[in-house]
Each structure stands twice: as C-alpha cells, then as structure tokens.
Design a protein around this motif. Structure first.
Motif, PDB file in Angstrom:
ATOM      1  N   LYS A  26       0.822  -1.211   0.000  1.00  0.00           N
ATOM      2  CA  LYS A  26       0.000   0.000   0.000  1.00  0.00           C
ATOM      3  C   LYS A  26       0.858   1.265   0.000  1.00  0.00           C
ATOM      4  O   LYS A  26       0.548   2.245  -0.682  1.00  0.00           O
ATOM      5  CB  LYS A  26      -0.945  -0.008   1.202  1.00  0.00           C
ATOM      6  CG  LYS A  26      -2.084  -1.015   1.090  1.00  0.00           C
ATOM      7  CD  LYS A  26      -3.141  -0.813   2.159  1.00  0.00           C
ATOM      8  CE  LYS A  26      -2.640  -1.125   3.543  1.00  0.00           C
ATOM      9  NZ  LYS A  26      -3.721  -1.023   4.564  1.00  0.00           N
ATOM     10  N   ILE A  27       1.951   1.243   0.770  1.00  0.00           N
ATOM     11  CA  ILE A  27       2.827   2.416   0.808  1.00  0.00           C
ATOM     12  C   ILE A  27       3.548   2.611  -0.523  1.00  0.00           C
ATOM     13  O   ILE A  27       3.712   3.740  -1.010  1.00  0.00           O
ATOM     14  CB  ILE A  27       3.832   2.288   1.972  1.00  0.00           C
ATOM     15  CG1 ILE A  27       3.097   2.418   3.307  1.00  0.00           C
ATOM     16  CG2 ILE A  27       4.926   3.343   1.868  1.00  0.00           C
ATOM     17  CD1 ILE A  27       3.973   2.272   4.523  1.00  0.00           C
TER      18      ILE A  27
ATOM     19  N   ILE B 181       1.824   4.712  -3.214  1.00  0.00           N
ATOM     20  CA  ILE B 181       1.773   6.177  -3.171  1.00  0.00           C
ATOM     21  C   ILE B 181       3.135   6.798  -3.467  1.00  0.00           C
ATOM     22  O   ILE B 181       3.262   8.019  -3.492  1.00  0.00           O
ATOM     23  CB  ILE B 181       1.244   6.673  -1.804  1.00  0.00           C
ATOM     24  CG1 ILE B 181       2.211   6.297  -0.682  1.00  0.00           C
ATOM     25  CG2 ILE B 181      -0.154   6.145  -1.540  1.00  0.00           C
ATOM     26  CD1 ILE B 181       1.800   6.858   0.667  1.00  0.00           C
TER      27      ILE B 181
ATOM     28  N   SER C 292       3.073  12.396   2.442  1.00  0.00           N
ATOM     29  CA  SER C 292       2.060  11.510   1.846  1.00  0.00           C
ATOM     30  C   SER C 292       1.961  10.198   2.619  1.00  0.00           C
ATOM     31  O   SER C 292       0.865   9.673   2.844  1.00  0.00           O
ATOM     32  CB  SER C 292       2.402  11.225   0.381  1.00  0.00           C
ATOM     33  OG  SER C 292       2.367  12.402  -0.387  1.00  0.00           O
TER      34      SER C 292
ATOM     35  N   THR D 256       0.182  10.881   5.934  1.00  0.00           N
ATOM     36  CA  THR D 256      -1.255  11.069   5.690  1.00  0.00           C
ATOM     37  C   THR D 256      -1.942   9.738   5.417  1.00  0.00           C
ATOM     38  O   THR D 256      -3.044   9.474   5.912  1.00  0.00           O
ATOM     39  CB  THR D 256      -1.477  12.012   4.490  1.00  0.00           C
ATOM     40  OG1 THR D 256      -0.859  13.279   4.765  1.00  0.00           O
ATOM     41  CG2 THR D 256      -2.961  12.222   4.239  1.00  0.00           C
ATOM     42  N   GLU D 257      -1.282   8.878   4.650  1.00  0.00           N
ATOM     43  CA  GLU D 257      -1.825   7.549   4.347  1.00  0.00           C
ATOM     44  C   GLU D 257      -2.024   6.744   5.627  1.00  0.00           C
ATOM     45  O   GLU D 257      -3.072   6.118   5.831  1.00  0.00           O
ATOM     46  CB  GLU D 257      -0.866   6.819   3.397  1.00  0.00           C
ATOM     47  CG  GLU D 257      -1.113   5.327   3.233  1.00  0.00           C
ATOM     48  CD  GLU D 257      -2.369   4.992   2.476  1.00  0.00           C
ATOM     49  OE1 GLU D 257      -2.778   3.807   2.522  1.00  0.00           O
ATOM     50  OE2 GLU D 257      -2.958   5.879   1.834  1.00  0.00           O
TER      51      GLU D 257
ATOM     52  N   ASN E 158      -4.946   8.227   7.859  1.00  0.00           N
ATOM     53  CA  ASN E 158      -6.315   8.116   7.357  1.00  0.00           C
ATOM     54  C   ASN E 158      -6.774   6.684   7.093  1.00  0.00           C
ATOM     55  O   ASN E 158      -7.942   6.455   6.761  1.00  0.00           O
ATOM     56  CB  ASN E 158      -6.475   8.934   6.065  1.00  0.00           C
ATOM     57  CG  ASN E 158      -6.277  10.420   6.302  1.00  0.00           C
ATOM     58  OD1 ASN E 158      -6.503  10.918   7.409  1.00  0.00           O
ATOM     59  ND2 ASN E 158      -5.850  11.137   5.269  1.00  0.00           N
ATOM     60  N   ASN E 159      -5.881   5.708   7.223  1.00  0.00           N
ATOM     61  CA  ASN E 159      -6.236   4.318   6.922  1.00  0.00           C
ATOM     62  C   ASN E 159      -5.762   3.394   8.042  1.00  0.00           C
ATOM     63  O   ASN E 159      -5.092   3.823   8.983  1.00  0.00           O
ATOM     64  CB  ASN E 159      -5.629   3.893   5.581  1.00  0.00           C
ATOM     65  CG  ASN E 159      -6.196   4.682   4.410  1.00  0.00           C
ATOM     66  OD1 ASN E 159      -7.319   4.451   3.983  1.00  0.00           O
ATOM     67  ND2 ASN E 159      -5.422   5.639   3.905  1.00  0.00           N
TER      68      ASN E 159
ATOM     69  N   TYR F 149      -3.514   0.928   9.680  1.00  0.00           N
ATOM     70  CA  TYR F 149      -2.135   0.437   9.624  1.00  0.00           C
ATOM     71  C   TYR F 149      -1.687  -0.012  11.015  1.00  0.00           C
ATOM     72  O   TYR F 149      -2.086   0.573  12.032  1.00  0.00           O
ATOM     73  CB  TYR F 149      -1.182   1.532   9.144  1.00  0.00           C
ATOM     74  CG  TYR F 149      -1.122   1.687   7.644  1.00  0.00           C
ATOM     75  CD1 TYR F 149      -0.125   1.067   6.891  1.00  0.00           C
ATOM     76  CD2 TYR F 149      -2.063   2.462   6.973  1.00  0.00           C
ATOM     77  CE1 TYR F 149      -0.071   1.217   5.516  1.00  0.00           C
ATOM     78  CE2 TYR F 149      -2.016   2.618   5.589  1.00  0.00           C
ATOM     79  CZ  TYR F 149      -1.018   1.993   4.866  1.00  0.00           C
ATOM     80  OH  TYR F 149      -0.971   2.140   3.501  1.00  0.00           O
TER      81      TYR F 149
END
Length: 555
Positions: free
Chosen positions: A373-374, A377, A397, A400-401, A404-405, A407
């Motif tokens: 996933k990382i 981006i 980024s 922020t990822e 907001n998700n 992990y």
C-alpha cells in the motif's frame, strides 16, 4: 507394592509409553511457539490485519482458531468409532502409528508453503492435517495408559508422561530457539524457520519408534477373529449404545461436563496464545519461543509437584487449585499491553533527514500488505526499503496515508527540527479499540510503565507462572478420568474423553473467532475465563471414589 518394586520389564513398558509424550510434544510446543507466528505473518502478508471469510471479518488469530476447530471436528466425529473399533480388534497401538505417520508427514510438508501461489492456504491445510494426526493419536496414546500400569499408579505415570513431554518438547524448542536467534538478522531466517518446523515431524516419528517397540498391543476384547467391516459396524452400534447407557456412569458423566467446560477454556487459551500474542500484542517470534521454552521446563516439575499435592490432598483438590491458578493468570493476561513507542529506535520504521533529504535508516517490521500500500503512493522508481531516499512531500504523503487508513505500522523521522512520529490505529499499543481497555490501561499505567516492562517481558512473566499450573491441570484431568473408566473398555471411553476434549477444542476456537469478530480478541478471552469458572464449580460435585466403584461394578 510400591512403584519402585515393579519389574524391570514393567518399568521398560512405562518408559516406552512416556516416550510418546517426549516425541509428540515437539509438535505441541511448535503449534504454540512457532507455527502460529509464521501463519500470522503469511496471513497478514496476503490480507493485512483482517479478511472476510464466511461472512465474518476475521483476524489472523481468529483464522488460526478456525483451523484448530476444523481439525478437532474431524477427530471428534471419527475418534469414538475408531476407539471402539480398536477395542474390538486389539489395534490401539496400530491406530496410534497411523495417526503419528499422518501428523509427522503433514508437519514436514509445511516447509514447502512459499512455493505455492497462496502460501497461507497450503500452510493452513498442512496444519489442519498435522493437528488431526496429533489430537487423534493422543486419544489412542491415552487409551494405552490403563493397560500400562495398575490403577493406583495412574497419577504417577500420567504425571511422568507429561514430564517427559515437557522436557522433550522443551529440548527441541531450545535447539530451535538457538538456531533462530543466530539467524535473526539473516536473509535466510524464513528458510531456517520452515526447516525448524519440518524437523518437528522428524522428531515426532523418530522418537515414537521407542513407544511402538517397547509398549505391547493390549489384548483385544474377544479372541475370535473379526472381519474388519463387521467390527466397524459393531463399533458404530457400540458408540450409540454407550451414549444411551451413559446414565449408568453418573459420576463420570458429571465429570465429563465439568471437563468440557474447564478444558474448553484452558485448551483454547493454549491453542490461540501464540497467534493472540503475535496478532494482538505484537509479541516477537523469539520472545514467544523463549516464553514457551520457559513453560516447558517449568511445567515438567509443575506436573510432578501437583502429583505430590494430589497424594496429600487428593487429585480433585489438586485440580481445583490448578484451575484457580488458570483463572488468575487469564485475568492477568487480559491486562497485557505493549508500550507506546517513544524513543526513536522503538519505531518500526526509522527515517533520518540529511541535507533536506530523508533516508530510510532501518525497517524493523512491516507486512507485505502494508508495504504494498505504501509503495503505491510512491513514484514508480522508488521502493519503500532500507537506504531509500525520500522527499518531504513523499514523507508527508506516507504520514497522511497511515493517519487516514488502517495500519499497524509506526514511523519516526529524525528531522532537523526534531522527531516527528506517527503510530497506526491498528498498532498493538493502541488498546483503546478494545472493550476491556479500562483494565488494560489501569495495569499499564500503574505497573508496566512505572516498571518499564515491555510486552515481551510481560509475555515471559506469563510463561513462568503458566508452566506451574499447566502440567498439573493436564495430568490430573487425565488420571482422574482414568480412575473412573472401565478398564476393558478403555479405548472406547478414552474415545469419548477425546470426544469431549475435541468438542471443547471446536467450541472454544469457534467462540473465540465469533467473539473476536463481533467484538474483539480480549472479549473472546474473557468468554473463556467464564467457562473455566463454571467447570471448576461443577467439579466440586464429582465424587471420584464413587465413580471408581461404578466403573469396577460395570467392568
């Protein structure tokens, strides 16, 4: 006659019987110390923290509990019939050999999991098969006990068997731990871990040869030859007849209900402990192996200690003491909590700023699913790995990822202006997502943090205390049942003993999966605690001497 006065041949048979505990306990320790940790890693690499199966949102530990339930259910439906069949044909030892071969071969096949498209699925299937061999074989191993020694020595020999098992399983685990520690920072760690798992199969089938050589096959129930098919048909009828007539053994029936309740809690705690530690608490492989090793070597004298307590206070009172210990430790374990990362080197990923460029200095832990996933981006020419250079925009980024998700990851960047950190909402230290967070917070804030006791040390403390009660509860539960079983129907009745145990091993893991899916993993552990308490209360109504007399009258 004293135990020491038994003939040399009888002692040889007893030691041969005990050696099977030495042989198969390598698997018993591995399914707690190594196999669940490896499975959780395979599961999370494929799906992340959870995956949807059978309409439930299951974590890795919940999926592991389903594997245990599936293997136990297969043995549950076949055990009593095969036990009655073994009584009829005099093949208890032969059935033990078959299950041993199935279990050990399936264990060795786990080594090949990375070479399949879905490694977690191959590993899952091999474990289910191996566990069938383990728990199915244990029923026939237990059925040999009344044929190995006179009733008055059952407690002593049962405890000795468990002591052999704890020492044998512990010795193999010690070898594995030394190997894994030496390869911790090596690219070969995965290969070494799988080799350790495969070696368990060799240990199991290798040492069990002594059992098959030294322990004689008990005489069959009747002397005339029986055609196998006819015997199997009669076995089915005998099982149903035993269920129908179970009221003739009222004390034994009460004990079986109590056993179902308390062993449901104990067996499930033991079977999901490794997966729970890795999945919920973030316990490392080495720490889990070290903890189980401590359990093994403390449990051996623990089994012998409770054998002595049984001689002084009676087996029933000794078992109740052991159950009190289990209940206290389960409450204690619900308060376990990892420390919130604070120092720079405590974070999973450590990034340093050098001349306005960010460099990934070290990655301690990250699952393939989160890494994927990382990487999505980041620019296509960059990969999230050690020594990779990143820009300020790319760092922002990533933060922020993670914010907001979902992990489990924690990241710290050492910048010119100070240290900037982020901890994913699924990180093991985030205990607020659990229903019992008040209890965990209370203990973490007043015990773990002031004493600076991290989760791996907490886990080691649990192992040190658990070993004392584990050996005693297991050995006493088995010997108390053996006291009240008709000797000439031992395989059939131990088949029912296994049936009750397997029912517990099905219902417990299933309830763990359901409760953890509906609420969370700590609520699931709480449900097991309630079962232990109920079983202990019912045990007070079991009169062992009266149950023994009932068995002798019916024999």
């Amino acid at each position: 006659m004293q135990f020491k006065d038994l003939s040399k041949e009888q002692h040889k048979i007893i030691n041969g019987w005990c050696m099977y505990d030495w042989a198969n306990s390598g698997f018993a320790t591995t399914i707690v110390a190594i196999i669940p940790i490896y499975f959780i890693a395979l599961f999370q690499d494929k799906f992340g923290d959870t995956a949807n199966f059978l309409g439930m949102n299951l974590s890795g530990s919940a999926m592991w509990s389903l594997a245990i339930a599936l293997s136990a259910s297969i043995v549950m439906f076949t055990g009593p019939v095969l036990g009655a069949f073994a009584d009829k044909t005099g093949t208890k030892k032969k059935m033990l050999l078959i299950y041993t071969a199935i279990g050990s071969i399936a264990t060795m096949l786990m080594f090949f999991s990375p070479y399949f498209n879905n490694p977690w699925a191959w590993f899952f299937g091999c474990f289910v098969t191996a566990n069938i061999g383990f728990i199915g074989g244990t029923a026939f191993y237990n059925a040999l006990l009344p044929h190995v020694v006179a009733p008055k020595f059952l407690d002593k020999v049962s405890a000795r068997g468990f002591a052999y098992g704890y020492i044998g399983g512990g010795l193999l685990l010690l070898i594995h731990l030394a190997i894994v520690v030496s390869y911790t920072n090596s690219d070969s760690l995965d290969l070494i871990t799988r080799a350790c798992i495969a070696s368990v199969g060799l240990w199991w089938i290798g040492w069990s040869i002594l059992t098959f050589k030294l322990v004689p096959e008990p005489k069959k129930e009747q002397s005339n030859k029986i055609i196998a098919k006819k015997s199997l048909d009669e076995s089915f009828k005998k099982v149903f007849q035993t269920i129908k007539n179970i009221r003739r053994y009222k004390i034994l029936g009460i004990y079986l209900i109590a056993y179902l309740l308390f062993t449901d809690g104990i067996a499930t705690v033991l079977s999901v402990a490794g997966a729970f530690g890795a999945d919920v608490l973030g316990v490392s492989l080495i720490s889990n192996m070290s903890t189980i090793l401590i359990v093994q070597f403390i449990a051996a004298p623990g089994a012998l200690l409770f054998s002595k307590i049984a001689e002084i206070l009676t087996a029933k009172k000794a078992l109740i003491i052991a159950l009190f210990g289990w209940i206290g430790l389960t409450i204690f374990a619900l308060a376990f909590a990892p420390m919130i990362p604070n120092e720079f080197d405590e974070f999973d990923v450590q990034i340093v700023e050098i001349n306005q460029t960010f460099i990934i200095e070290k990655i301690n832990k990250i699952s393939d699913s989160e890494l994927k996933k990382i990487n999505q981006i980041l620019p296509t020419n960059k990969v999230f790995e050690n020594k990779q250079e990143l820009t300020r925009q790319e760092i922002d980024s990533i933060f922020t990822e993670i914010k907001n998700n979902n992990y489990k990851l924690s990241i710290a960047t050492q910048e010119n202006t100070g240290i900037k950190t982020i901890v994913g909402n699924l990180h093991p230290s985030n205990i607020e997502r659990y229903k019992l967070s008040w209890w965990t917070n209370l203990v973490r804030n007043n015990v773990w943090i002031p004493l600076n006791i991290g989760i791996n040390i907490q886990w080691l403390i649990l192992g040190s205390l658990l070993g004392i009660f584990m050996g005693g509860s297991q050995a006493l539960a088995r010997s108390i049942y053996a006291y009240m079983v008709p000797v000439d129907q031992s395989a059939e009745f131990f088949g029912f003993f296994a049936l009750i145990g397997r029912t517990a091993t099905i219902l417990g893991p299933l309830s763990y999966a359901i409760f953890s899916s509906k609420w969370d993993s700590k609520i699931a552990i709480l449900s097991l605690l309630i079962l232990m308490i109920a079983g202990m209360i019912l045990l007070k109504f079991v009169n062992i001497e009266k149950g023994k007399m009932q068995a002798q009258k019916k024999s």
